[in-house]
Enzyme design. Structure first.
Site: not given
Ligand code: NAP
Ligand code: GCO
Length: 266
Positions: A146, A159
């Site tokens: 992230s 986080y």
């Molecule tokens: P998301 O839309 O919330 O999807 C996360 C998935 O993980 C969901 O299907 C969730 O299921 C599942 N999950 C949560 N806890 C779990 C567990 N204990 N066992 C198995 N599955 C589980 O998140 P996303 O935005 O696609 O993010 C995916 C990854 O990228 C995460 O690690 C997040 O921190 C990272 N990330 C996101 C962003 C962003 O801007 N979106 C940026 C940087 C990094 P549920 O629906 O049941 O919760």
């Molecule tokens: C926040 C966001 C971020 C992103 C992501 C950034 O609240 O600032 O949720 O943490 O999800 O991980 O890279």
């Protein structure tokens, strides 16, 4: 260099939390490059939904119900996948949660839960797949880090601690298992439009943009939120033989956020 080095034919990939969002987009990219997709999610209805979505996109994905924090359940799932599909060649540790709570208001239980899903679980799943990767003579692990692996901000202490830890777990897996031809790298997504970030993009009651939405567009040289599909190319690269000499690296896919001091006041 051969273009075939970017192909993933014959490879089995596991994407944790791969029902929607970033995991789904990465899985679609890996499938387009030839990989067989396995994924898990914590709720049975999500796994069913995921299998149907992949099918609609022409992908025969194998879905498993598994809480990635539960070590015996993860071990059981990995053994089942080896029997039913094959040894996992590519692991994408994608499942993650966030709790946006000011640190002084956050309970230790909430803090622990975020660390459990975002840091302990990638350790548990990597630990479950590495022995067969060693036997097979190769393996690729991609951890989803992230911006918070590098930066802090109000309300995301747990986080940021977890994602900073995941960066170092990435480097440590590289250090410990690089000699077995296992490459462990990470992708550090910028701000991606997924359900996880939906609360930060909600329109205000008067129809104006959420202040955080405007803040992110000003902080990103690209001037916009990124789409989950934009992470697929980097993931294919890190999953393929084209990146065999890349190990312990965090590939930030952030539209330039980490390179930019921010828009100057007008
Ligand atoms: P998301 O839309 O919330 O999807 C996360 C998935 O993980 C969901 O299907 C969730 O299921 C599942 N999950 C949560 N806890 C779990 C567990 N204990 N066992 C198995 N599955 C589980 O998140 P996303 O935005 O696609 O993010 C995916 C990854 O990228 C995460 O690690 C997040 O921190 C990272 N990330 C996101 C962003 C962003 O801007 N979106 C940026 C940087 C990094 P549920 O629906 O049941 O919760
Ligand atoms: C926040 C966001 C971020 C992103 C992501 C950034 O609240 O600032 O949720 O943490 O999800 O991980 O890279």
């Amino acid at each position: 260099m051969k273009m075939e080095d970017f192909r993933l034919d014959g490879k089995v990939a596991m994407i944790t939390g791969g029902t929607y969002g970033i995991g789904y987009a990465i899985a679609k990219g890996l499938a387009a490059a030839g990989a067989t997709i396995t994924f898990c999610d914590i709720k049975p209805e999500l796994v069913e939904k995921g299998v149907a979505s992949y099918k609609a996109d022409g992908i025969e994905a194998h879905g498993y119900v598994c809480n990635v924090c539960d070590e015996p359940a993860v071990q059981e799932m990995v053994a089942k996948i080896e029997k039913e599909v094959g040894v996992i060649d590519i692991l994408v540790n994608n499942a993650g949660i966030i709790k946006r709570i000011p640190m002084l208001e956050m309970s230790a239980a909430d803090f622990r839960q975020v660390i459990d899903v975002d840091l302990n679980a990638p350790f548990i799943v990597a630990k479950a797949v590495i022995p067969s990767m060693i036997k097979k003579g190769h393996g690729k692990i991609i951890n989803i880090c992230s911006m918070m692996s590098e930066l802090g901000r109000e309300t995301v202490s747990a986080y940021a601690a977890a994602k900073g830890g995941l960066k170092m777990l990435t480097r440590n897996i590289c250090s410990e298992y690089g000699g077995y031809n296992i490459q462990c790298n990470a992708i550090g997504p910028g701000y991606i439009a997924t359900p996880q970030t939906a609360p930060l993009r909600e329109r205000q009651p008067d129809g104006s943009r959420h202040p955080f939405d405007s803040f992110i567009c000003a902080k990103t040289p690209a001037g916009r939120w990124l789409e989950a599909d934009e992470l697929a190319g980097p993931a294919v690269f890190l999953a393929s033989d084209a990146s065999n000499a890349v190990n312990g690296h965090i590939l930030y896919v952030d539209g330039g956020i980490l390179a930019y001091i921010g828009k100057q006041p007008q």
